[in-house]
Design a protein around this motif. Structure first.
Motif, PDB file in Angstrom:
ATOM      1  N   LEU A 125      -9.018  -7.928  -9.244  1.00  0.00           N
ATOM      2  CA  LEU A 125      -8.371  -7.652  -7.970  1.00  0.00           C
ATOM      3  C   LEU A 125      -8.509  -8.834  -7.024  1.00  0.00           C
ATOM      4  O   LEU A 125      -9.588  -9.411  -6.868  1.00  0.00           O
ATOM      5  CB  LEU A 125      -8.990  -6.410  -7.325  1.00  0.00           C
ATOM      6  CG  LEU A 125      -9.015  -5.142  -8.181  1.00  0.00           C
ATOM      7  CD1 LEU A 125      -9.630  -3.997  -7.379  1.00  0.00           C
ATOM      8  CD2 LEU A 125      -7.623  -4.771  -8.674  1.00  0.00           C
ATOM      9  N   PHE A 126      -7.406  -9.184  -6.375  1.00  0.00           N
ATOM     10  CA  PHE A 126      -7.419 -10.172  -5.306  1.00  0.00           C
ATOM     11  C   PHE A 126      -7.551  -9.421  -3.981  1.00  0.00           C
ATOM     12  O   PHE A 126      -7.533  -8.189  -3.945  1.00  0.00           O
ATOM     13  CB  PHE A 126      -6.158 -11.027  -5.371  1.00  0.00           C
ATOM     14  CG  PHE A 126      -6.185 -12.028  -6.505  1.00  0.00           C
ATOM     15  CD1 PHE A 126      -6.255 -13.388  -6.253  1.00  0.00           C
ATOM     16  CD2 PHE A 126      -6.181 -11.605  -7.835  1.00  0.00           C
ATOM     17  CE1 PHE A 126      -6.312 -14.310  -7.293  1.00  0.00           C
ATOM     18  CE2 PHE A 126      -6.234 -12.517  -8.878  1.00  0.00           C
ATOM     19  CZ  PHE A 126      -6.298 -13.875  -8.607  1.00  0.00           C
ATOM     20  N   ASN A 127      -7.731 -10.150  -2.890  1.00  0.00           N
ATOM     21  CA  ASN A 127      -8.051  -9.522  -1.608  1.00  0.00           C
ATOM     22  C   ASN A 127      -7.168  -8.319  -1.317  1.00  0.00           C
ATOM     23  O   ASN A 127      -5.940  -8.438  -1.260  1.00  0.00           O
ATOM     24  CB  ASN A 127      -7.895 -10.539  -0.473  1.00  0.00           C
ATOM     25  CG  ASN A 127      -8.829 -11.723  -0.617  1.00  0.00           C
ATOM     26  OD1 ASN A 127      -8.655 -12.548  -1.512  1.00  0.00           O
ATOM     27  ND2 ASN A 127      -9.809 -11.819   0.253  1.00  0.00           N
ATOM     28  N   THR A 128      -7.814  -7.165  -1.116  1.00  0.00           N
ATOM     29  CA  THR A 128      -7.109  -5.921  -0.808  1.00  0.00           C
ATOM     30  C   THR A 128      -7.453  -5.504   0.615  1.00  0.00           C
ATOM     31  O   THR A 128      -8.586  -5.665   1.058  1.00  0.00           O
ATOM     32  CB  THR A 128      -7.513  -4.820  -1.802  1.00  0.00           C
ATOM     33  OG1 THR A 128      -7.140  -5.221  -3.126  1.00  0.00           O
ATOM     34  CG2 THR A 128      -6.825  -3.503  -1.482  1.00  0.00           C
ATOM     35  N   TYR A 129      -6.478  -4.962   1.330  1.00  0.00           N
ATOM     36  CA  TYR A 129      -6.705  -4.553   2.714  1.00  0.00           C
ATOM     37  C   TYR A 129      -5.948  -3.263   2.980  1.00  0.00           C
ATOM     38  O   TYR A 129      -5.033  -2.881   2.238  1.00  0.00           O
ATOM     39  CB  TYR A 129      -6.235  -5.638   3.684  1.00  0.00           C
ATOM     40  CG  TYR A 129      -4.713  -5.782   3.721  1.00  0.00           C
ATOM     41  CD1 TYR A 129      -3.960  -5.154   4.699  1.00  0.00           C
ATOM     42  CD2 TYR A 129      -4.037  -6.503   2.739  1.00  0.00           C
ATOM     43  CE1 TYR A 129      -2.574  -5.255   4.718  1.00  0.00           C
ATOM     44  CE2 TYR A 129      -2.669  -6.618   2.744  1.00  0.00           C
ATOM     45  CZ  TYR A 129      -1.939  -5.984   3.730  1.00  0.00           C
ATOM     46  OH  TYR A 129      -0.568  -6.075   3.721  1.00  0.00           O
ATOM     47  N   GLY A 130      -6.337  -2.572   4.064  1.00  0.00           N
ATOM     48  CA  GLY A 130      -5.642  -1.353   4.451  1.00  0.00           C
ATOM     49  C   GLY A 130      -6.547  -0.449   5.255  1.00  0.00           C
ATOM     50  O   GLY A 130      -7.700  -0.790   5.551  1.00  0.00           O
ATOM     51  N   PRO A 131      -6.069   0.732   5.622  1.00  0.00           N
ATOM     52  CA  PRO A 131      -6.908   1.684   6.361  1.00  0.00           C
ATOM     53  C   PRO A 131      -8.086   2.126   5.506  1.00  0.00           C
ATOM     54  O   PRO A 131      -8.038   2.082   4.279  1.00  0.00           O
ATOM     55  CB  PRO A 131      -5.949   2.845   6.650  1.00  0.00           C
ATOM     56  CG  PRO A 131      -4.881   2.736   5.610  1.00  0.00           C
ATOM     57  CD  PRO A 131      -4.728   1.268   5.332  1.00  0.00           C
ATOM     58  N   GLY A 132      -9.150   2.525   6.176  1.00  0.00           N
ATOM     59  CA  GLY A 132     -10.349   2.941   5.466  1.00  0.00           C
ATOM     60  C   GLY A 132     -11.406   1.861   5.371  1.00  0.00           C
ATOM     61  O   GLY A 132     -12.519   2.122   4.911  1.00  0.00           O
TER      62      GLY A 132
END
Length: 329
Positions: free
Chosen positions: A178-185
């Motif tokens: 996985l490469f940089n993941t972002y989002g709510p939470g």
């Protein structure tokens, strides 16, 4: 691509940022989910919305210690990890043991149950890459004794252990990088780039950029990442397979975009660069596209709008007046 359905899944690290999103997606598609988390960096509030579902149960347990799961299991997803530099440098021994003992215990469970096993590895196995973009065949350029090594080498060890179980014991295993993941939470004190920039912008504090800011990252919306994990789980391939967004941006670009989307007047400050910080990061996703039919769907501006909106609400931080009209789904 195969579309196998999982009846019951065990998700280690299931109360973490990414784990909670994966648990939610599995429950929504009719899978019973057992979330295993010691809550050292995960948060029960991340899965509070699932607590009322008869398809979901969370147990507090350190995955580096053996555990048993009664009944059938047909998917084990090993997400437990201290992924933020602030966390893994604060808890270095725990971090590398999750990649070693934790991964072994998850693999032993998959072997005992005859379950599909999926390891969420990381682009950090490529280190500060001399190949660009990074393909799965690249062996990496990693400092094995630096401050990031407990995370990088823990994941590299976990990949080797996963393939050893597949080759010697016939475990049906797959690896996603996985490469940089972002989002709510994401936690307000997570320490990674996107939540740090958003928190600072919402508070009116300076956005801190380490080094020149010319280093690049490739940011993937969390929904796209979860879809990639499940695509590999259902496909049955081994990998490793890169899951990430090849839209390469400088850290300064991301900081400026967060400033624009929030309408903040926050300045950008440059601090000393982190040790062994990769200069460039971008995935080659040809294998994911060919084998899984997977490509990211959410472009960065849209995803960051959603992230700002969601995180502001979760953290109880108001948007600056100038940013209120810019943010929303």
């Amino acid at each position: 691509m195969s579309h196998r359905h999982f009846r019951r899944a065990v998700v280690t690290g299931g109360a973490g940022f990414l784990g909670a999103h994966l648990c939610r997606s599995l429950v929504e598609t009719g899978t019973d989910v057992l979330c295993v988390d010691d809550f050292s960096t995960g948060d029960p509030r991340n899965v509070a919305d699932l607590a009322g579902s008869d398809r979901f149960r969370a147990v507090r347990h350190d995955v580096t210690e053996p555990w048993e799961v009664p009944g059938p299991v047909d998917l084990v997803a090993h997400l437990a990890s201290l992924a933020s530099p602030e966390h893994y440098q604060r808890l270095p021994v725990e971090t590398i043991l999750v990649g070693g003992s934790g991964c072994r215990n998850a693999l032993e469970l998959a072997a005992a149950k005859g379950a599909r096993f999926v390891l969420t590895s990381t682009s950090e196995v490529y280190g500060d890459p001399r190949e660009h973009p990074q393909r799965e065949s690249y062996w990496g350029n990693v400092n094995p004794i630096g401050p990031r090594a407990v995370y990088d080498e823990g994941k590299r060890y976990a990949e080797a252990l996963t393939l050893a179980f597949a080759r010697q014991r016939g475990v049906d295993a797959g690896i996603v990088r996985l490469f940089n993941t972002y989002g709510p939470g994401m936690a307000e004190d997570d320490g990674r780039m996107v939540p740090s920039f958003i928190r600072s912008a919402l508070r009116g504090d300076p956005l801190v950029v380490l080094g020149s800011g010319e280093q690049t990252r490739s940011l993937c919306w969390v929904g796209d990442t979860v879809r990639g994990i499940l695509d590999l789980a259902r496909h049955g391939g081994t990998g490793p397979i890169n899951i990430g967004n090849p839209d390469e941006r400088t850290v300064l670009d991301v900081a400026e975009l967060v400033r624009e989307l929030t309408g903040t007047r926050s300045a950008i400050e440059h601090h000393t660069a982190a040790t062994d910080d990769p200069a460039r990061r971008c995935p080659d996703i040809a294998l994911a596209a060919t084998l899984l039919g997977w490509t990211p769907r959410v472009e960065l501006r849209t995803g960051l709008r959603w992230a700002v909106d969601g995180l502001a609400a979760e953290w109880g931080l108001p948007l600056p007046a100038a940013g209120r009209s810019a943010v929303g789904r």
